[in-house]
Structure formats: structure tokens, C-alpha cells
Motif scaffolding. Structure first.
Motif, PDB file in Angstrom:
ATOM      1  N   VAL A   1       0.843  -1.189   0.000  1.00 31.50           N
ATOM      2  CA  VAL A   1       0.000   0.000   0.000  1.00 31.50           C
ATOM      3  C   VAL A   1       0.882   1.244   0.000  1.00 31.50           C
ATOM      4  O   VAL A   1       1.989   1.246   0.553  1.00 31.50           O
ATOM      5  CB  VAL A   1      -0.955   0.033   1.220  1.00 31.50           C
TER       6      VAL A   1
ATOM      7  N   LEU B   1      -4.808   6.701   1.645  1.00 35.06           N
ATOM      8  CA  LEU B   1      -4.355   5.719   0.664  1.00 35.06           C
ATOM      9  C   LEU B   1      -4.303   6.365  -0.711  1.00 35.06           C
ATOM     10  O   LEU B   1      -5.292   6.948  -1.174  1.00 35.06           O
ATOM     11  CB  LEU B   1      -5.299   4.521   0.628  1.00 35.06           C
TER      12      LEU B   1
ATOM     13  N   ALA C   1       0.646   5.424   0.772  1.00 40.12           N
ATOM     14  CA  ALA C   1      -0.183   6.469   1.374  1.00 40.12           C
ATOM     15  C   ALA C   1       0.614   7.758   1.489  1.00 40.12           C
ATOM     16  O   ALA C   1       1.849   7.757   1.416  1.00 40.12           O
ATOM     17  CB  ALA C   1      -0.678   6.035   2.748  1.00 40.12           C
TER      18      ALA C   1
ATOM     19  N   LEU D   1      -9.105  -2.040  -1.651  1.00 40.98           N
ATOM     20  CA  LEU D   1      -8.165  -0.931  -1.735  1.00 40.98           C
ATOM     21  C   LEU D   1      -8.621   0.106  -2.750  1.00 40.98           C
ATOM     22  O   LEU D   1      -8.336   1.296  -2.596  1.00 40.98           O
ATOM     23  CB  LEU D   1      -6.778  -1.475  -2.082  1.00 40.98           C
TER      24      LEU D   1
ATOM     25  N   ALA E   1      -6.615  -0.286   8.609  1.00 41.30           N
ATOM     26  CA  ALA E   1      -5.979  -1.100   9.644  1.00 41.30           C
ATOM     27  C   ALA E   1      -6.901  -1.290  10.830  1.00 41.30           C
ATOM     28  O   ALA E   1      -6.864  -2.334  11.505  1.00 41.30           O
ATOM     29  CB  ALA E   1      -4.669  -0.448  10.094  1.00 41.30           C
TER      30      ALA E   1
ATOM     31  N   THR F   1      -7.955   6.393   5.148  1.00 41.97           N
ATOM     32  CA  THR F   1      -6.577   6.451   5.627  1.00 41.97           C
ATOM     33  C   THR F   1      -6.080   5.061   6.004  1.00 41.97           C
ATOM     34  O   THR F   1      -6.851   4.099   6.093  1.00 41.97           O
ATOM     35  CB  THR F   1      -6.469   7.356   6.858  1.00 41.97           C
ATOM     36  N   LEU F   2      -4.777   4.986   6.248  1.00 41.00           N
ATOM     37  CA  LEU F   2      -4.192   3.742   6.730  1.00 41.00           C
ATOM     38  C   LEU F   2      -4.874   3.285   8.014  1.00 41.00           C
ATOM     39  O   LEU F   2      -5.152   2.097   8.210  1.00 41.00           O
ATOM     40  CB  LEU F   2      -2.689   3.931   6.977  1.00 41.00           C
TER      41      LEU F   2
ATOM     42  N   CYS G   1      -1.381  -2.202   5.710  1.00 38.06           N
ATOM     43  CA  CYS G   1      -1.636  -0.856   6.244  1.00 38.06           C
ATOM     44  C   CYS G   1      -1.020  -0.705   7.630  1.00 38.06           C
ATOM     45  O   CYS G   1      -0.451   0.352   7.956  1.00 38.06           O
ATOM     46  CB  CYS G   1      -3.140  -0.589   6.298  1.00 38.06           C
ATOM     47  N   GLU G   2      -1.112  -1.759   8.449  1.00 30.12           N
ATOM     48  CA  GLU G   2      -0.469  -1.704   9.766  1.00 30.12           C
ATOM     49  C   GLU G   2       1.043  -1.572   9.621  1.00 30.12           C
ATOM     50  O   GLU G   2       1.695  -0.849  10.394  1.00 30.12           O
ATOM     51  CB  GLU G   2      -0.814  -2.969  10.554  1.00 30.12           C
TER      52      GLU G   2
END
Length: 467
Positions: free
Chosen positions: A397, A406, A399, A423, A437, A432-433, A454-455
Motif C-alpha cells: 500500500v 491511501l 499512502a 483498496l 488497519a 486512511t491507513l 496498512c499496519e
């Protein structure tokens, strides 16, 4: 003279979607296509190729199931496989025909050609020609395979993608010109069905345009099923041999000459728009040198009452893009208001393993002025991927560092074409991430890899080392 409110020329995904939506908006709609509804996608492209990919993948899965304690030697009847593929195509095209009828769309088989601003002549397959008057028109004539000079598909050993998908059996050997998505998908199918496949590509890697870490697992898997790659070579000519085979003559970028002998040659160097049959001079509309129509965000061409959607409207040549454009064209052509949102159009290559992308790469993001933060999660750390015995690849990903929004994603691995959907929604809606997450994902699933990527970008991954 017969009249219609909305004329749609071309019955592929963009065309039939535009026709149905315009009819739903109470317009009188006529859809004209010389091959019937479905277009290349349903009849000669997306659907038949994916059917054969599914079947050929099953063959190799059975052959490699010994790692699970399952021993099988599958017998493949290619003729029956082709019959099954054709049945899938017939069911889908038949369904689209019924939907057109149920929504009140008049479907006519023939070739439409403009004669003035609001009139076309339709040449039917039986040779008759009549005229139709229209208020607005949607051009959705699609594309056809590009050719290589000297490699005419009218010669028996030379194939394009449409002809390759219509073969009644797998050739003993096949030389493929082009390692783009069409060449890679079809070379993989035939190799898994037992064909000796050689792929010739002028670039130095498979799937030019995709990042090398995405294509590396694809090339490795293709080689494992017997595909031989010859990079940096251009097809020059071909010749017949006395034993019924043909020889493909290529020239390397270093000036050296090479030869590949095979039963058939498949030319798969890409597609080009079909815009030369429309009589465009009658309406004062001129495509680009490449044959595409320039359109605005409402799919209008330079003539406000004429719209263009799908492959003929430019890259990317994707069925789902065509549908989105067709729906916008129908809304605007029928007096409504709509606009394209193309920031999150996903792409996918249905190779093995699959590749799917959406939005910006890390390099794209930097070029666009962002300071990107990147997160990855490998499938070899996914419990579900391990239970599927499909651990090649990763989810990545991209961002914005300042906002966490993202901007894009890239996936290579199992079910990438399905995973990219989440996604795509994230990019389109500005998630957002933390949004992704923080959403609880089902365990054990492949979709957990999206969450963990994302994490990882946040430095909070549990099942992989953080960057």
C-alpha cells in the motif's frame, strides 16, 4: 425513416451498459453491433480466457497436490474444456441479450456508419442497408488485436488472441510474440495444457510497465510450467518448414539473428481501437493518430451529441472502465448529469500468480509531489495463503505521509484481482491507513494481508517485521 433517442454503436460492456442505462431513463434506444452483444470481452477476450485459465490452473494444482498428500494424474480432454468455455460464453451473452430485451433496448446486427450529424446507415449482415435517425450517439466500437507486418492472421499458422481462444485443441508447440498481459495469459494456459511454449519479447522482462517485484513471481511460475522466454528480440518474419512446422525469425537488440520453431505462432503485441468503420468525416469528428477519441469527464467527444466509451476512448483498455464510462454517457446523453471518477480504476493481469493494482505507485506518488509512506505484507506470512499452498507475492500500500490517505496499492499473489477491490474503495473514498488497519478483517482470510500491509505502513504490523 426510423428514429431513436439514443444510438449505441458497439455491444461490448461499455455499449450494452450504456444502452440499458439509457433505456432505464425512459429513452428509446437502439444498439447496433456487427457481431451481436457481448463484444470482445464476453465473446473473445476476458471471459473465454479466464475460463481457460481456471481450467488449466486446476490441472497444475492437481499435478502438484502431492505436497498435501494427494496424488493425481489428471486426464485432460481439451475438446471438452473448450465446450465448457463456450457454454460459459453463451450463458453470459444470452443473459445480456435478455437484459437488453427486458429493458426495451432494440438490438440490431450490422455495421453503423454516420451519414450526417444525426443519421447513420446500417449495413446488415444480409447485405441490406437502411437508415436510422438519432438524437445522441454513443460510440463503443472497442478494439482489435494489433498485427505485425508480414504476420497475417489469414495465414493458417499465424494466430491472434481471438483465434487462439477458438482453437479446438492445444498445439504441440507455440511461439508467442509479446509478453504483455495477453501473451502471458495465453502462454500460461497453453503451457499448462502441455504445449511447448516460447515467448519472444522486445523488452527485457515480462509485462512491461509493471514493477519488477510484481512481475518476478509471474515469470518464475511461468518458467516452472515450461515457458521459455527470449527477451530483447523483435519478430522479423516467418517461414514454413517441410515437417509442417513454422520458424519464427527474430532479431536481437544486439543485431544477432535468432530462430524459434513451433507448430503455430501467436501474435499478442496489444490492441488498437476500431474507429475506421464509422464514417467520421460525415460528422466532422477526427480521432487521434492512434485512432482514439478524445473525451471530457462526461465522455463527450468534440461533438457534444456524440459520446465515446471503452477501448475506443483511450487507455486503459479495461472492460470495467468501459462500463463506468458507458453509464456516464447514458446519463448525460439522456439529459442527466454524471461525471467520471477515474482515480481508482483497478487493473489486473490474470496470470499465475495474479497481479492487481490501483491508484499510484510509490514512484508515481513522488512524481505527483507526495511524500509517500509504504507498507507491505508477504503472503508467506498469511495463514490463509499457507493453507491454500499459495504463498508467492505480497500486498503493498502507498499512502501520503502527511495525511495517511491511501494513494494506491499493488498486489501480486492469490486472488489479487479480488483483494484489490477493498483498496480501490479506500483510494476512491479517501480512507486512511488507520481506517483500513482499524477495520476488523475475518480470520483466516487473504484479506487480512490488506489490513496488515496498512499496519506495516504505520509501523504497527503484528505478523511481519515493521519497516
Amino acid at each position: 425513416m426510423a428514429m431513436t433517442d439514443v444510438l449505441v454503436i458497439g455491444g461490448g460492456p461499455g455499449g450494452y451498459s450504456a444502452a440499458i442505462r439509457a433505456a432505464q431513463r425512459d429513452c428509446d434506444v437502439t444498439l447496433v453491433d456487427r457481431d451481436g452483444v457481448g463484444g470482445t470481452c464476453l465473446n473473445h477476450g476476458c471471459i473465454p480466457s479466464k475460463a481457460l485459465l481456471t481450467a488449466s490452473n486446476l490441472v497444475t494444482e492437481l499435478e502438484s497436490a502431492s505436497r498435501m498428500g494427494i496424488y493425481a494424474e489428471p486426464f485432460v480432454d481439451v475438446g471438452e474444456m473448450i465446450d465448457w468455455k463456450d457454454d460459459v460464453v453463451d450463458r453470459l451473452t444470452g443473459g445480456v441479450e435478455k437484459l437488453c430485451e427486458a429493458n426495451g433496448v432494440t438490438v440490431r446486427e450490422g455495421t453503423a456508419r454516420f451519414t450526417d450529424d444525426h443519421t447513420v446507415e446500417i449495413a446488415a449482415t444480409d447485405g441490406t442497408i437502411d437508415e436510422l435517425e438519432f438524437e445522441t450517439a454513443v460510440i463503443a466500437t472497442g478494439s482489435h488485436p494489433m498485427s505485425v507486418p508480414g504476420f497475417s492472421v489469414n495465414d493458417d499458422p499465424i494466430l491472434n488472441s481471438r483465434q487462439a481462444l477458438a482453437l479446438e485443441g492445444a498445439p504441440r508447440s507455440l511461439a508467442v510474440v509479446g509478453a504483455g498481459y495477453i501473451g502471458m495469459e495465453l502462454s500460461t494456459v497453453f503451457a499448462k495444457l502441455g504445449t511447448d511454449v516460447t515467448v519472444v519479447e522486445m523488452e527485457d522482462d515480462v509485462l512491461p510497465g509493471y514493477e519488477s517485484d510484481l512481475t518476478r513471481p509471474v515469470k518464475k511460475r511461468a518458467e516452472s510450467v515450461g515457458v521459455d522466454f527470449q527477451f530483447g528480440q523483435v519478430a522479423v518474419e516467418w517461414s514454413r518448414e517441410g515437417d509442417g512446422t513454422v520458424t519464427l525469425h527474430t532479431e536481437g537488440t544486439d543485431g544477432t539473428d535468432h530462430e524459434t520453431t513451433a507448430e503455430r505462432i501467436l501474435v499478442a503485441i496489444g490492441r488498437e481501437p476500431v474507429s475506421d468503420t464509422l464514417g467520421l468525416e460525415a460528422i466532422g469528428l477526427e480521432p487521434t493518430d492512434a485512432g482514439f477519441f478524445e473525451t471530457d469527464d462526461r465522455t463527450r467527444t468534440a461533438r457534444d451529441h456524440v459520446f465515446a466509451v471503452g477501448d475506443v476512448a483511450g487507455e486503459p483498455m479495461l472492460a470495467h472502465k468501459a462500463v463506468a464510462e458507458g453509464l456516464v454517457a447514458a446519463e448525460v446523453a439522456s439529459g442527466g448529469d454524471a461525471a467520471l471518477h477515474d482515480a481508482a480504476i483497478p487493473t489486473a493481469v490474470f496470470v499465475d500468480p495474479e497481479i492487481a493494482t490501483v491508484g499510484l505507485t510509490e514512484a508515481d506518488a513522488r512524481d505527483a509531489g507526495h511524500s509517500p509512506v509504504v507498507g507491505e505484507f508477504p503472503f508467506n506470512a498469511s495463514g490463509r495463503a499457507l493453507t491454500l499452498a499459495e504463498t508467492e507475492g505480497f500486498v503493498r500500500v502507498v499512502a501520503g505521509e502527511d495525511t495517511g490517505r491511501l494513494l494506491g496499492a499493488q498486489i501480486v499473489g492469490p486472488e489479487a484481482s479480488e483483494l484489490i477491490g477493498e483498496l480501490g474503495v479506500a483510494v476512491e473514498t479517501g480512507l486512511t491507513l488507520e481506517d483500513v488497519a482499524g477495520t476488523v478483517h475475518m480470520h483466516p482470510t487473504l484479506s487480512e494481508a490488506v489490513m496488515e500491509a496498512c499496519e506495516n505502513a504505520l509501523g504497527q504490523a503484528i505478523h511481519t517485521l515493521n519497516r
